[in-house]
Each structure stands twice: as C-alpha cells, then as structure tokens.
Motif scaffolding. Structure first.
Motif, PDB file in Angstrom:
ATOM      1  N   PHE A 116       1.195   2.344  -6.227  1.00 20.98           N
ATOM      2  CA  PHE A 116       0.253   2.391  -5.333  1.00 20.98           C
ATOM      3  C   PHE A 116       0.290   3.789  -4.528  1.00 20.98           C
ATOM      4  CE2 PHE A 116       1.736  -1.851  -6.253  1.00 20.98           C
ATOM      5  CZ  PHE A 116       0.428  -2.655  -6.385  1.00 20.98           C
ATOM      6  N   ARG A 117      -0.926   4.150  -3.921  1.00 14.60           N
ATOM      7  CA  ARG A 117      -0.631   5.247  -3.209  1.00 14.60           C
ATOM      8  C   ARG A 117      -0.996   5.120  -1.757  1.00 14.60           C
ATOM      9  NH1 ARG A 117      -1.194  10.328  -4.400  1.00 14.60           N
ATOM     10  NH2 ARG A 117      -1.755   9.871  -6.645  1.00 14.60           N
ATOM     11  N   LEU A 118      -0.139   5.338  -0.930  1.00  9.02           N
ATOM     12  CA  LEU A 118      -0.060   4.842   0.483  1.00  9.02           C
ATOM     13  C   LEU A 118       0.000   6.113   1.357  1.00  9.02           C
ATOM     14  CD1 LEU A 118       1.030   2.138  -0.892  1.00  9.02           C
ATOM     15  CD2 LEU A 118       2.140   1.687   1.126  1.00  9.02           C
ATOM     16  N   PRO A 119      -0.536   5.871   2.719  1.00 12.37           N
ATOM     17  CA  PRO A 119      -0.388   6.947   3.580  1.00 12.37           C
ATOM     18  C   PRO A 119       1.177   7.032   3.886  1.00 12.37           C
ATOM     19  CG  PRO A 119      -1.965   5.303   4.469  1.00 12.37           C
ATOM     20  CD  PRO A 119      -1.359   4.932   3.104  1.00 12.37           C
ATOM     21  N   GLU A 120       1.758   8.234   4.132  1.00 13.84           N
ATOM     22  CA  GLU A 120       3.123   8.481   4.259  1.00 13.84           C
ATOM     23  C   GLU A 120       3.821   7.625   5.399  1.00 13.84           C
ATOM     24  OE1 GLU A 120       6.665   9.677   3.460  1.00 13.84           O
ATOM     25  OE2 GLU A 120       4.926  10.681   2.341  1.00 13.84           O
ATOM     26  N   ASP A 121       3.237   7.425   6.437  1.00  8.33           N
ATOM     27  CA  ASP A 121       3.780   6.383   7.451  1.00  8.33           C
ATOM     28  C   ASP A 121       3.331   4.916   7.339  1.00  8.33           C
ATOM     29  OD1 ASP A 121       0.847   6.457   7.962  1.00  8.33           O
ATOM     30  OD2 ASP A 121       1.013   6.920  10.106  1.00  8.33           O
ATOM     31  N   ALA A 122       2.733   4.551   6.276  1.00  4.64           N
ATOM     32  CA  ALA A 122       2.635   3.050   5.846  1.00  4.64           C
ATOM     33  C   ALA A 122       3.938   2.415   5.793  1.00  4.64           C
ATOM     34  CB  ALA A 122       1.543   2.938   4.798  1.00  4.64           C
ATOM     35  N   VAL A 123       3.743   1.171   6.179  1.00  2.66           N
ATOM     36  CA  VAL A 123       5.146   0.035   5.956  1.00  2.66           C
ATOM     37  C   VAL A 123       4.579  -0.774   5.160  1.00  2.66           C
ATOM     38  CG1 VAL A 123       6.761  -1.098   6.966  1.00  2.66           C
ATOM     39  CG2 VAL A 123       5.950   0.895   8.285  1.00  2.66           C
ATOM     40  N   PRO A 124       5.014  -0.818   3.762  1.00  2.95           N
ATOM     41  CA  PRO A 124       4.592  -2.146   2.754  1.00  2.95           C
ATOM     42  C   PRO A 124       5.170  -3.383   3.554  1.00  2.95           C
ATOM     43  CG  PRO A 124       5.631  -0.237   1.723  1.00  2.95           C
ATOM     44  CD  PRO A 124       6.027   0.014   3.228  1.00  2.95           C
ATOM     45  N   GLU A 125       4.164  -4.396   3.455  1.00  2.00           N
ATOM     46  CA  GLU A 125       4.491  -5.566   4.055  1.00  2.00           C
ATOM     47  C   GLU A 125       4.554  -6.639   2.991  1.00  2.00           C
ATOM     48  OE1 GLU A 125       3.132  -8.563   7.652  1.00  2.00           O
ATOM     49  OE2 GLU A 125       1.798  -6.990   7.054  1.00  2.00           O
ATOM     50  N   ALA A 126       3.694  -6.805   2.169  1.00  2.00           N
ATOM     51  CA  ALA A 126       3.453  -7.606   1.042  1.00  2.00           C
ATOM     52  C   ALA A 126       2.883  -7.135  -0.329  1.00  2.00           C
ATOM     53  CB  ALA A 126       2.839  -8.986   1.230  1.00  2.00           C
ATOM     54  N   VAL A 127       3.101  -7.721  -1.418  1.00  2.00           N
ATOM     55  CA  VAL A 127       2.525  -7.427  -2.610  1.00  2.00           C
ATOM     56  C   VAL A 127       1.850  -8.657  -3.284  1.00  2.00           C
ATOM     57  CG1 VAL A 127       2.783  -6.593  -5.215  1.00  2.00           C
ATOM     58  CG2 VAL A 127       4.342  -5.745  -3.326  1.00  2.00           C
ATOM     59  N   GLN A 128       0.683  -8.399  -3.873  1.00  4.87           N
ATOM     60  CA  GLN A 128      -0.032  -9.636  -4.292  1.00  4.87           C
ATOM     61  C   GLN A 128      -0.499  -9.514  -5.841  1.00  4.87           C
ATOM     62  OE1 GLN A 128      -3.665  -9.761  -1.786  1.00  4.87           O
ATOM     63  NE2 GLN A 128      -2.745 -11.265  -0.476  1.00  4.87           N
ATOM     64  N   PHE A 129      -0.721 -10.567  -6.628  1.00  8.04           N
ATOM     65  CA  PHE A 129      -0.963 -10.484  -7.892  1.00  8.04           C
ATOM     66  C   PHE A 129      -2.076 -11.559  -8.227  1.00  8.04           C
ATOM     67  CE2 PHE A 129      -0.868 -10.590 -12.520  1.00  8.04           C
ATOM     68  CZ  PHE A 129      -0.582  -9.392 -13.037  1.00  8.04           C
ATOM     69  N   ALA A 130      -2.846 -11.480  -8.820  1.00  3.94           N
ATOM     70  CA  ALA A 130      -3.808 -12.241  -9.393  1.00  3.94           C
ATOM     71  C   ALA A 130      -4.401 -11.970 -10.912  1.00  3.94           C
ATOM     72  CB  ALA A 130      -4.920 -12.768  -8.493  1.00  3.94           C
ATOM     73  N   LEU A 131      -4.487 -13.128 -11.622  1.00  2.00           N
ATOM     74  CA  LEU A 131      -5.107 -12.793 -12.881  1.00  2.00           C
ATOM     75  C   LEU A 131      -6.675 -12.415 -12.949  1.00  2.00           C
ATOM     76  CD1 LEU A 131      -2.539 -14.612 -13.676  1.00  2.00           C
ATOM     77  CD2 LEU A 131      -3.545 -15.361 -15.483  1.00  2.00           C
TER      78      LEU A 131
END
Length: 145
Positions: A116-131
């Motif tokens: 995933f490409r995120l802004p440098e200052d972004a704080v990851p909170e959750a990951v989602q996955f769906a078929l």
C-alpha cells in the motif's frame, strides 16, 4: 517496524465467503512491515511524501469451489484519518507479492504480500480483505492499533 498482534491483528484468521456458491477462504494476516522498501526496479519508488506498507497474508481455500481472484485489489488499508488505500502488486523487500491472479483448489494455500502507498505521516489503523476483488459483502478486518 512490525506491527504486532492486536485484537483482530496479526496472526488472526478470518473466514470469508465470496459471492458465488462454495467460495470460502480462511485469510490470516501474518505481519505488517512499515515502512517497506521497493524491491528491484518493479514499480515506482515512494517519494519524500509517501511510503510503502507491506501486509503479508496467508490464504487457504476452505470452500468447495476453486478460488480464482486477485488478492491486491481485494485488500484495503485504512488510516486513522479515515482514508482508504487500495492494495498494489508491488514487490518489496518484505517479500514477494501475490501473482496478479491466484488460483486455489479446495484445500489449497498461498502466501504473499500486498503493498500500500500511504502518505508519509499516515498512521495505519486497519486492514480489510474481501473476496471477488474486494466486492464481496463478507469483509474481514484486522486492527493495527
């Protein structure tokens, strides 16, 4: 840094259904690598304002139908500001990405990374996955905080 296990986090397996009969997958979030460096010349490197985050998933087809899907667009990362980032098939030093299409017979397994490409200052909170390319109604979510 590796983001460790948290409720719904690394190491937890979520069983998900797809939109077609017999589609069922056990999805395990194995680890998160933040930041992840690009591997080789594949894909553009992050610039000073962005970084890559790599999420390793383990997939097991627990259904009765063949699983044939692309894991990268099936995954999304959410940050603490409410932004949603789509998964990429980008190789990182964290490990190999999934192929563009993964095909698993019932009982089959596959491991790989989604970047995933995120802004440098972004704080990851959750990951989602769906078929079904992320379009199935059954969505797994892992907390990263």
């Amino acid at each position: 840094m590796l983001l460790g296990a948290a409720p719904g986090g690394a190491g937890e397996t979520v069983s998900l259904s797809g939109t077609e009969p017999g589609q069922r997958l056990d999805v395990t979030l194995v680890r998160v690598v933040d930041p992840a460096a690009p591997a080789g010349a594949e894909g553009p490197a992050p610039d000073a304002s962005t970084r890559l985050v790599a999420v390793q998933f383990s997939l097991e087809n627990t259904g009765t139908a063949v699983y044939k899907d692309s894991p990268a667009p099936a995954a999304h990362l959410l940050n603490t500001s409410g932004q949603r980032f789509a998964g990429l098939n980008t190789a990182t030093t964290a490990g190999d990405p999934f192929p563009d299409t993964v095909t698993l017979d019932p009982g089959g397994t596959a491991d790989g990374h989604v970047a995933f490409r995120l802004p440098e200052d972004a704080v990851p909170e959750a990951v989602q996955f769906a078929l079904n390319g992320g379009l199935a109604d059954d969505v797994g979510q892992w907390s990263l905080l």
